[in-house]
Motif scaffolding. Sequence first.
Motif, PDB file in Angstrom:
ATOM      1  N   SER A 114       0.831  -1.223   0.000  1.00  0.00           N
ATOM      2  CA  SER A 114       0.000   0.000   0.000  1.00  0.00           C
ATOM      3  C   SER A 114       0.856   1.261   0.000  1.00  0.00           C
ATOM      4  O   SER A 114       0.633   2.198   0.771  1.00  0.00           O
ATOM      5  CB  SER A 114      -0.945   0.001   1.215  1.00  0.00           C
ATOM      6  OG  SER A 114      -1.824  -1.098   1.168  1.00  0.00           O
ATOM      7  N   ILE A 115       1.864   1.282  -0.873  1.00  0.00           N
ATOM      8  CA  ILE A 115       2.695   2.472  -1.033  1.00  0.00           C
ATOM      9  C   ILE A 115       2.438   3.043  -2.419  1.00  0.00           C
ATOM     10  O   ILE A 115       1.910   2.353  -3.298  1.00  0.00           O
ATOM     11  CB  ILE A 115       4.195   2.152  -0.842  1.00  0.00           C
ATOM     12  CG1 ILE A 115       4.659   1.102  -1.876  1.00  0.00           C
ATOM     13  CG2 ILE A 115       4.463   1.654   0.581  1.00  0.00           C
ATOM     14  CD1 ILE A 115       6.149   0.802  -1.791  1.00  0.00           C
ATOM     15  N   PRO A 116       2.770   4.321  -2.641  1.00  0.00           N
ATOM     16  CA  PRO A 116       2.508   4.929  -3.954  1.00  0.00           C
ATOM     17  C   PRO A 116       3.188   4.160  -5.082  1.00  0.00           C
ATOM     18  O   PRO A 116       4.297   3.659  -4.927  1.00  0.00           O
ATOM     19  CB  PRO A 116       3.114   6.339  -3.809  1.00  0.00           C
ATOM     20  CG  PRO A 116       3.136   6.602  -2.349  1.00  0.00           C
ATOM     21  CD  PRO A 116       3.368   5.268  -1.693  1.00  0.00           C
ATOM     22  N   ARG A 117       2.494   4.066  -6.211  1.00  0.00           N
ATOM     23  CA  ARG A 117       3.082   3.404  -7.381  1.00  0.00           C
ATOM     24  C   ARG A 117       3.871   4.434  -8.173  1.00  0.00           C
ATOM     25  O   ARG A 117       3.294   5.313  -8.818  1.00  0.00           O
ATOM     26  CB  ARG A 117       1.986   2.795  -8.242  1.00  0.00           C
ATOM     27  CG  ARG A 117       1.287   1.617  -7.582  1.00  0.00           C
ATOM     28  CD  ARG A 117       0.207   1.041  -8.485  1.00  0.00           C
ATOM     29  NE  ARG A 117      -0.401  -0.141  -7.894  1.00  0.00           N
ATOM     30  CZ  ARG A 117      -1.390  -0.818  -8.445  1.00  0.00           C
ATOM     31  NH1 ARG A 117      -1.883  -0.430  -9.616  1.00  0.00           N
ATOM     32  NH2 ARG A 117      -1.899  -1.888  -7.846  1.00  0.00           N
ATOM     33  N   VAL A 118       5.177   4.316  -8.103  1.00  0.00           N
ATOM     34  CA  VAL A 118       6.062   5.236  -8.822  1.00  0.00           C
ATOM     35  C   VAL A 118       6.943   4.416  -9.746  1.00  0.00           C
ATOM     36  O   VAL A 118       7.714   3.562  -9.286  1.00  0.00           O
ATOM     37  CB  VAL A 118       6.935   6.058  -7.849  1.00  0.00           C
ATOM     38  CG1 VAL A 118       7.850   6.997  -8.627  1.00  0.00           C
ATOM     39  CG2 VAL A 118       6.058   6.850  -6.883  1.00  0.00           C
ATOM     40  N   PHE A 119       6.809   4.658 -11.047  1.00  0.00           N
ATOM     41  CA  PHE A 119       7.640   3.940 -12.010  1.00  0.00           C
ATOM     42  C   PHE A 119       8.210   4.955 -12.999  1.00  0.00           C
ATOM     43  O   PHE A 119       7.556   5.310 -13.976  1.00  0.00           O
ATOM     44  CB  PHE A 119       6.826   2.879 -12.762  1.00  0.00           C
ATOM     45  CG  PHE A 119       7.687   1.949 -13.583  1.00  0.00           C
ATOM     46  CD1 PHE A 119       8.259   0.829 -13.019  1.00  0.00           C
ATOM     47  CD2 PHE A 119       7.948   2.228 -14.920  1.00  0.00           C
ATOM     48  CE1 PHE A 119       9.062  -0.021 -13.769  1.00  0.00           C
ATOM     49  CE2 PHE A 119       8.744   1.391 -15.674  1.00  0.00           C
ATOM     50  CZ  PHE A 119       9.307   0.262 -15.095  1.00  0.00           C
ATOM     51  N   PRO A 120       9.424   5.457 -12.713  1.00  0.00           N
ATOM     52  CA  PRO A 120      10.043   6.425 -13.630  1.00  0.00           C
ATOM     53  C   PRO A 120      10.204   5.834 -15.026  1.00  0.00           C
ATOM     54  O   PRO A 120      10.722   4.713 -15.163  1.00  0.00           O
ATOM     55  CB  PRO A 120      11.416   6.692 -12.982  1.00  0.00           C
ATOM     56  CG  PRO A 120      11.255   6.281 -11.548  1.00  0.00           C
ATOM     57  CD  PRO A 120      10.271   5.146 -11.565  1.00  0.00           C
ATOM     58  N   PRO A 121       9.784   6.530 -16.066  1.00  0.00           N
ATOM     59  CA  PRO A 121       9.872   6.002 -17.440  1.00  0.00           C
ATOM     60  C   PRO A 121      11.284   5.601 -17.862  1.00  0.00           C
ATOM     61  O   PRO A 121      11.458   4.700 -18.683  1.00  0.00           O
ATOM     62  CB  PRO A 121       9.340   7.161 -18.295  1.00  0.00           C
ATOM     63  CG  PRO A 121       8.457   7.935 -17.377  1.00  0.00           C
ATOM     64  CD  PRO A 121       9.105   7.833 -16.027  1.00  0.00           C
ATOM     65  N   TYR A 122      12.295   6.266 -17.270  1.00  0.00           N
ATOM     66  CA  TYR A 122      13.660   5.962 -17.692  1.00  0.00           C
ATOM     67  C   TYR A 122      14.061   4.532 -17.338  1.00  0.00           C
ATOM     68  O   TYR A 122      15.033   3.997 -17.878  1.00  0.00           O
ATOM     69  CB  TYR A 122      14.652   6.940 -17.058  1.00  0.00           C
ATOM     70  CG  TYR A 122      14.878   6.762 -15.573  1.00  0.00           C
ATOM     71  CD1 TYR A 122      15.770   5.812 -15.084  1.00  0.00           C
ATOM     72  CD2 TYR A 122      14.213   7.562 -14.646  1.00  0.00           C
ATOM     73  CE1 TYR A 122      15.980   5.644 -13.730  1.00  0.00           C
ATOM     74  CE2 TYR A 122      14.410   7.406 -13.288  1.00  0.00           C
ATOM     75  CZ  TYR A 122      15.300   6.443 -12.843  1.00  0.00           C
ATOM     76  OH  TYR A 122      15.501   6.283 -11.497  1.00  0.00           O
ATOM     77  N   LEU A 123      13.299   3.882 -16.441  1.00  0.00           N
ATOM     78  CA  LEU A 123      13.633   2.509 -16.065  1.00  0.00           C
ATOM     79  C   LEU A 123      13.498   1.552 -17.241  1.00  0.00           C
ATOM     80  O   LEU A 123      14.225   0.563 -17.334  1.00  0.00           O
ATOM     81  CB  LEU A 123      12.735   2.040 -14.913  1.00  0.00           C
ATOM     82  CG  LEU A 123      13.037   2.612 -13.519  1.00  0.00           C
ATOM     83  CD1 LEU A 123      12.080   2.034 -12.496  1.00  0.00           C
ATOM     84  CD2 LEU A 123      14.474   2.315 -13.121  1.00  0.00           C
ATOM     85  N   ILE A 124      12.545   1.841 -18.129  1.00  0.00           N
ATOM     86  CA  ILE A 124      12.369   0.981 -19.294  1.00  0.00           C
ATOM     87  C   ILE A 124      13.614   1.041 -20.171  1.00  0.00           C
ATOM     88  O   ILE A 124      14.166   0.016 -20.578  1.00  0.00           O
ATOM     89  CB  ILE A 124      11.119   1.404 -20.096  1.00  0.00           C
ATOM     90  CG1 ILE A 124       9.859   1.204 -19.237  1.00  0.00           C
ATOM     91  CG2 ILE A 124      11.011   0.609 -21.397  1.00  0.00           C
ATOM     92  CD1 ILE A 124       8.596   1.688 -19.896  1.00  0.00           C
ATOM     93  N   LEU A 125      14.062   2.266 -20.448  1.00  0.00           N
ATOM     94  CA  LEU A 125      15.269   2.439 -21.255  1.00  0.00           C
ATOM     95  C   LEU A 125      16.480   1.856 -20.541  1.00  0.00           C
ATOM     96  O   LEU A 125      17.342   1.225 -21.173  1.00  0.00           O
ATOM     97  CB  LEU A 125      15.491   3.928 -21.558  1.00  0.00           C
ATOM     98  CG  LEU A 125      16.747   4.284 -22.368  1.00  0.00           C
ATOM     99  CD1 LEU A 125      16.695   3.610 -23.732  1.00  0.00           C
ATOM    100  CD2 LEU A 125      16.874   5.801 -22.517  1.00  0.00           C
ATOM    101  N   MET A 126      16.536   2.044 -19.212  1.00  0.00           N
ATOM    102  CA  MET A 126      17.671   1.525 -18.447  1.00  0.00           C
ATOM    103  C   MET A 126      17.720  -0.001 -18.519  1.00  0.00           C
ATOM    104  O   MET A 126      18.796  -0.594 -18.695  1.00  0.00           O
ATOM    105  CB  MET A 126      17.566   1.966 -16.986  1.00  0.00           C
ATOM    106  CG  MET A 126      18.767   1.559 -16.135  1.00  0.00           C
ATOM    107  SD  MET A 126      18.594   2.044 -14.398  1.00  0.00           S
ATOM    108  CE  MET A 126      17.445   0.807 -13.834  1.00  0.00           C
ATOM    109  N   GLY A 127      16.549  -0.651 -18.398  1.00  0.00           N
ATOM    110  CA  GLY A 127      16.510  -2.109 -18.464  1.00  0.00           C
ATOM    111  C   GLY A 127      16.975  -2.633 -19.806  1.00  0.00           C
ATOM    112  O   GLY A 127      17.778  -3.574 -19.874  1.00  0.00           O
ATOM    113  N   PHE A 128      16.478  -2.006 -20.888  1.00  0.00           N
ATOM    114  CA  PHE A 128      16.909  -2.421 -22.222  1.00  0.00           C
ATOM    115  C   PHE A 128      18.404  -2.182 -22.417  1.00  0.00           C
ATOM    116  O   PHE A 128      19.114  -3.010 -23.009  1.00  0.00           O
ATOM    117  CB  PHE A 128      16.132  -1.658 -23.297  1.00  0.00           C
ATOM    118  CG  PHE A 128      14.682  -2.071 -23.393  1.00  0.00           C
ATOM    119  CD1 PHE A 128      14.289  -3.351 -23.059  1.00  0.00           C
ATOM    120  CD2 PHE A 128      13.725  -1.181 -23.819  1.00  0.00           C
ATOM    121  CE1 PHE A 128      12.962  -3.753 -23.152  1.00  0.00           C
ATOM    122  CE2 PHE A 128      12.392  -1.558 -23.918  1.00  0.00           C
ATOM    123  CZ  PHE A 128      12.013  -2.848 -23.582  1.00  0.00           C
ATOM    124  N   SER A 129      18.880  -1.043 -21.935  1.00  0.00           N
ATOM    125  CA  SER A 129      20.293  -0.683 -22.119  1.00  0.00           C
ATOM    126  C   SER A 129      21.209  -1.663 -21.405  1.00  0.00           C
ATOM    127  O   SER A 129      22.233  -2.092 -21.947  1.00  0.00           O
ATOM    128  CB  SER A 129      20.546   0.740 -21.615  1.00  0.00           C
ATOM    129  OG  SER A 129      19.758   1.684 -22.325  1.00  0.00           O
TER     130      SER A 129
END
Length: 404
Positions: A360-375
């Motif tokens: 029950s904590i705020p859902r925070v998903f910075p968009p840069y994580l997608i690029l970081m994961g692929f990179s």
Amino acid sequence: MVNMRQALDLGMGSINYAKLRSALTTLGIIIGVAAVVANVSLGASFNQFFTDELGTQGSNFIVIYSQDVNILHENELNIVRNTPGVEGVSPSKGQMAAVTFISSKRQIDVQGVSQDAENILNLQLEEGNFLTDKDKYIAVLGWKVANEKFNRNISINNYIDITFTRVDGSSITQKFKVKGILGSPENTFVQGGPDRDITIYIPIATMNELLNVSDYGGITAKTSSAESVSAVSDEVDRRLARTLGVSARDIDNDDVKPYRIFNQAEIIEQLNQLSNTLTILITLVALVALIVGSIGIMNIMLVTVTERTREIGLMKSLGFKKADILLLFIVESTLLGTIGGVFGVLLGVVGSYTVESYLSIPRVFPPYLILMGFSIAFVVGLVAGVYPANKAASMDPVEALRHE
């Protein structure tokens, strides 16, 4: 000359030819990328959670508390009140006191405050009203005090007896009328000062009168904006230090100052540092999975090179250059890493959202994580393929063609 499109087609063909082996090879990358993405996302969520939770305990607050008795008085309160940027201030004094309601007695934390505490501490009432500076024997109860601490629930307009212990050891009992009851906040990880659920608030003037003292245990102030809280806190610190005889060179020495001061921004920074440190440590552990994944890719590419030795010899005899062979094997290795990255990012997103929902904590998903994961996956696949590709490209074509 092999172009990139051809290299991609050949790489995908090789991966499709050994689907199970390719899937097992990318498993380490999937787990590693998912763990990194989920951990960073959870770190950002916890940072937001701490900020939100601290906000429920007060708005842009500065807290000063005394290290000894007779340190903070009305003069120090006025210094804080008159500091530019301060828009609200409340003195405070706390004591564990014996509270009696009908026939049951409990030890409860009693806090003496002024009427500004309602706004500064963001106190929300479920019923009744908060105390004013004109009130005398009036009390506002935390939700658990009113509903759980005693044999019967306490309502507004009921009376409770509070017994205080003075400095000289004597005690005094006074009857207080309940004017308000605080709402029950959700369980919080961050607590700003006393747990308001199990606290009784009374006028500070009444508390000092009953205790036969004139000093305050602490002062809580509210600034006009979150951006100014650090600057205003520093100015309050300088003014109090000057008034209480603390030299400028000792203003940062807590062992010398007779008081302590902290503010909301400092607490948020400390909590964020703790969250970031934990995120880094857990992410470093997750990187072990990426290292294992890269070793897996390198190992399978070496096996592929061995299996395709005669093919490599044939390609070289047909005029393929060393750069062509390098490109083919590096592209295949990079494809394995990138495919693992795609599934790893998806798994990381699902994992972080699942944990955030459970906690029950705020859902925070910075968009840069997608690029970081692929990179990350791309680089791991690229690096893992360099050695096998170089080994393939360096083969002698005659020896390669003789390979059984």
